[in-house]
Design a protein around this motif. Structure first.
Motif, short mmCIF file in Angstrom:
data_model
loop_
_atom_site.label_atom_id
_atom_site.label_comp_id
_atom_site.label_asym_id
_atom_site.label_seq_id
_atom_site.Cartn_x
_atom_site.Cartn_y
_atom_site.Cartn_z
N GLY A 153 11.11 -5.79 -5.09
CA GLY A 153 11.09 -6.30 -3.72
C GLY A 153 10.75 -7.80 -3.72
N ARG A 157 5.92 0.32 -12.97
CA ARG A 157 5.45 0.08 -11.59
C ARG A 157 6.04 -1.24 -11.12
NH1 ARG A 157 -0.41 0.81 -9.75
NH2 ARG A 157 0.81 0.53 -7.88
N ALA A 173 6.81 2.99 12.27
CA ALA A 173 6.12 4.24 12.64
C ALA A 173 4.65 4.23 12.21
CB ALA A 173 6.84 5.43 12.01
N THR A 174 4.37 3.67 11.03
CA THR A 174 2.98 3.64 10.54
C THR A 174 2.10 2.79 11.45
OG1 THR A 174 3.81 3.91 8.31
CG2 THR A 174 1.54 3.14 8.51
N TYR A 199 -1.31 -8.74 0.71
CA TYR A 199 -0.47 -9.89 0.35
C TYR A 199 -1.20 -11.20 0.69
CZ TYR A 199 3.20 -6.55 -0.48
OH TYR A 199 3.93 -5.51 -1.00
N LEU A 241 3.64 -4.56 5.14
CA LEU A 241 5.07 -4.29 5.16
C LEU A 241 5.38 -3.31 6.29
CD1 LEU A 241 5.85 -3.80 1.37
CD2 LEU A 241 6.28 -5.82 2.78
N VAL A 242 6.49 -3.57 6.95
CA VAL A 242 6.93 -2.69 8.04
C VAL A 242 8.40 -2.41 7.83
CG1 VAL A 242 7.17 -2.46 10.54
CG2 VAL A 242 5.42 -3.98 9.61
N SER A 243 8.79 -1.14 7.93
CA SER A 243 10.24 -0.88 7.97
C SER A 243 10.60 -0.24 9.30
CB SER A 243 10.75 -0.11 6.75
OG SER A 243 9.95 0.99 6.46
N THR A 244 10.21 1.02 9.52
CA THR A 244 10.54 1.62 10.83
C THR A 244 9.52 1.23 11.90
OG1 THR A 244 9.23 3.58 10.36
CG2 THR A 244 11.55 3.64 9.69
N GLY A 249 14.96 -2.71 2.37
CA GLY A 249 14.73 -3.72 3.41
C GLY A 249 13.43 -3.46 4.17
N CYS A 250 12.65 -4.47 4.38
CA CYS A 250 11.42 -4.38 5.17
C CYS A 250 10.96 -5.80 5.49
CB CYS A 250 10.32 -3.64 4.39
SG CYS A 250 9.91 -4.38 2.80
N ASN A 262 9.03 -9.21 -1.67
CA ASN A 262 7.61 -9.31 -1.31
C ASN A 262 6.71 -9.36 -2.53
OD1 ASN A 262 8.86 -6.54 -1.09
ND2 ASN A 262 6.74 -5.91 -1.27
N SER A 296 12.06 -9.08 3.59
CA SER A 296 12.19 -8.67 2.19
C SER A 296 13.26 -7.61 2.01
CB SER A 296 10.84 -8.12 1.70
OG SER A 296 10.93 -7.81 0.33
N ASP A 312 4.88 -3.62 -9.43
CA ASP A 312 4.00 -4.80 -9.56
C ASP A 312 4.03 -5.40 -10.96
OD1 ASP A 312 2.18 -4.01 -6.93
OD2 ASP A 312 2.82 -2.30 -8.14
N GLY A 361 9.33 5.56 -6.85
CA GLY A 361 8.95 4.90 -5.60
C GLY A 361 10.20 4.64 -4.79
N ARG A 362 10.05 3.83 -3.76
CA ARG A 362 11.16 3.62 -2.83
C ARG A 362 12.38 2.97 -3.47
NH1 ARG A 362 8.77 3.33 2.63
NH2 ARG A 362 6.58 3.70 2.23
O1 PRT Z 1 3.97 2.80 -7.92
P1 PRT Z 1 4.52 1.47 -7.59
O2 PRT Z 1 3.50 0.36 -7.65
O3 PRT Z 1 5.77 1.17 -8.37
O4 PRT Z 1 5.04 1.58 -6.08
P2 PRT Z 1 4.42 1.05 -4.71
O5 PRT Z 1 3.67 2.17 -4.08
O6 PRT Z 1 3.73 -0.27 -4.87
O7 PRT Z 1 5.74 0.69 -3.91
P3 PRT Z 1 6.68 1.55 -2.96
O8 PRT Z 1 7.52 2.47 -3.74
O9 PRT Z 1 5.94 2.10 -1.77
O10 PRT Z 1 7.57 0.33 -2.40
C1 PRT Z 1 8.35 -0.42 -3.27
C2 PRT Z 1 9.01 -1.52 -2.48
O11 PRT Z 1 9.77 -0.96 -1.42
C3 PRT Z 1 8.08 -2.49 -1.76
O12 PRT Z 1 7.53 -3.47 -2.62
C4 PRT Z 1 9.02 -3.09 -0.73
O13 PRT Z 1 9.79 -4.12 -1.32
C5 PRT Z 1 9.95 -1.93 -0.39
N1 PRT Z 1 9.66 -1.30 0.91
C6 PRT Z 1 10.59 -1.10 1.89
C7 PRT Z 1 8.49 -0.82 1.36
C8 PRT Z 1 8.72 -0.34 2.65
N2 PRT Z 1 10.03 -0.52 2.95
C9 PRT Z 1 7.63 0.26 3.39
N3 PRT Z 1 7.82 0.67 4.53
N4 PRT Z 1 7.27 -0.72 0.79
C10 PRT Z 1 6.26 -0.15 1.47
N5 PRT Z 1 6.40 0.33 2.74
C11 PRT Z 1 5.16 0.94 3.35
C12 PRT Z 1 4.33 -0.07 4.12
O14 PRT Z 1 3.41 -0.70 3.24
C13 PRT Z 1 3.60 0.80 5.14
O15 PRT Z 1 2.48 1.44 4.57
O16 PRT Z 1 5.51 1.93 4.27
C14 PRT Z 1 4.62 1.84 5.41
C15 PRT Z 1 5.36 1.39 6.65
O17 PRT Z 1 6.55 2.05 6.79
P4 PRT Z 1 7.11 2.29 8.25
O18 PRT Z 1 8.49 2.83 8.05
O19 PRT Z 1 6.20 3.27 8.92
O20 PRT Z 1 7.14 0.95 8.97
#
Ligand code: PRT
Ligand code: ZN
Length: 309
Positions: free
Chosen positions: A92, A73, A186-187, A142, A181-184, A114-115, A94, A202, A75, A34-35
């Protein structure tokens, strides 16, 4: 924690043939894929750790230090800390916040992942302030964090709990707003939504249970934290070298506000000084040009290989 994970972690705990409290090897839970997985491993590698990985890619046996990794994972990480199966986790903020932030200690913020958890509304809606969320349906994964935030704002709203794809809820008529959650961004933009208020900032953190490790594991935690601090400082630091006349030094030092006590060495044969400064901030072209205008010359920016305070 899922049953499969519980069975596998119990097997790992058994395989060490010691109760968690009696272990002398430190165990860190990180995200398997994952991220956060690559940056977590990169950070620990930069801190001098290396591992032998099990065939199922669940467990990494620490070779350079008695520090093992459990790949899971994200979580599941808070639960692994609670149960004592792991001593530390990279997760995270969060995720911790949703499960009750005060149950764990955040030892370090790690500067990646970061997000922000933000409330978003349809692009066409006008945003005044948070009070307009009263009575709305807000979709989120959340609910606990959102509930606390709404209570602090004295807002009564309906929370619609979704496990994923939260951003499509307004379009489907399931919700009036979302909290995700938001980072860029774009979603959100792709779903004609706009972020209007941040509920939680976060990033990835190194978390530990409230009760600190003692003995050999406690010492390992201290060593690891010292190294992680060095890695974080090293990543954000650059060494600036330059020369300047004595008259230019006051202005140069004013511009080097982010430098840790710059060293000045008088050069033989003229009124010039060699300046050496460890800087935390940006040292891009614009900043170098500014320093040059202030009288610096022979400017050089060097990366830092390793730091130990
Ligand atoms: O499989 P597993 O449960 O381990 O992974 P996961 O799918 O739950 O998590 P993962 O890998 O997606 O994210 C892990 C952690 O990365 C999160 O708990 C956050 O702490 C951090 N993180 C940072 C993010 C983002 N940036 C992020 N942008 N987690 C998720 N997103 C998603 C957000 O939910 C939205 O759907 O990306 C989308 C938005 O992104 P933008 O760039 O379009 O704003
Ligand atoms: Zn997850």
């Amino acid at each position: 924690m899922s049953d499969a994970l519980r069975r596998r972690t119990e097997a790992i705990a058994m395989s060490t043939l010691v109760a968690p409290a009696a272990r002398d090897r430190l165990r860190i839970a990180i995200q398997k894929s994952g991220r956060l997985s690559d940056p977590s491993r990169a950070l620990l590698m930069a801190a001098g750790l290396s591992w032998r990985e099990s065939r199922d890619r669940l467990f990494c046996f620490g070779e350079t230090l008695p520090i093992d990794l459990l790949l899971v994972r994200d979580d599941d990480i808070p639960g692994l800390l609670d149960s004592g199966v792991c001593d530390l986790g990279v997760v995270g903020r969060n995720v911790l916040a949703e499960k009750g932030l005060t149950r764990w200690r955040e030892l370090r913020a790690l500067g990646f992942g970061g997000c922000r958890l933000a409330v978003a509304i349809p692009e066409g809606d006008v945003w005044r302030d948070a009070t307009q969320l009263r009575g709305m349906r807000i979709a989120t994964s959340y609910p606990a964090v959102l509930r606390t935030w709404l209570r602090d704002q004295d807002i009564d709203a309906d929370i619609v709990v979704l496990s994923g794809s939260v951003e499509i809820a307004p379009g489907l008529g399931q919700a009036d707003a979302i909290c995700d959650l938001v980072s860029t961004g774009a979603t959100l933009a792709a779903n004609q939504l706009k972020p209007v208020v941040t509920v939680l900032q976060s990033e990835a953190v190194l978390a530990a249970p409230r009760t600190a490790c003692t003995g050999a594991r406690g010492e390992l935690v201290t060593t690891l934290l010292q190294r992680i601090d060095g890695v974080i400082r090293q990543r954000e630091s650059r060494l600036l070298l330059c020369r300047a006349k004595a008259a230019a030094l006051p202005e140069l030092l004013r511009l080097l506000v982010d430098a840790e006590s710059p060293s000045l060495m008088r050069l033989d044969g003229d009124d010039g000084f060699a300046v050496q400064a460890l800087c935390r901030g940006d040292l891009g072209w614009q900043r170098l040009e500014e320093l040059k205008r202030a009288g610096a010359h022979g400017l050089m920016v060097l990366p830092i290989e390793r730091m130990l305070a």
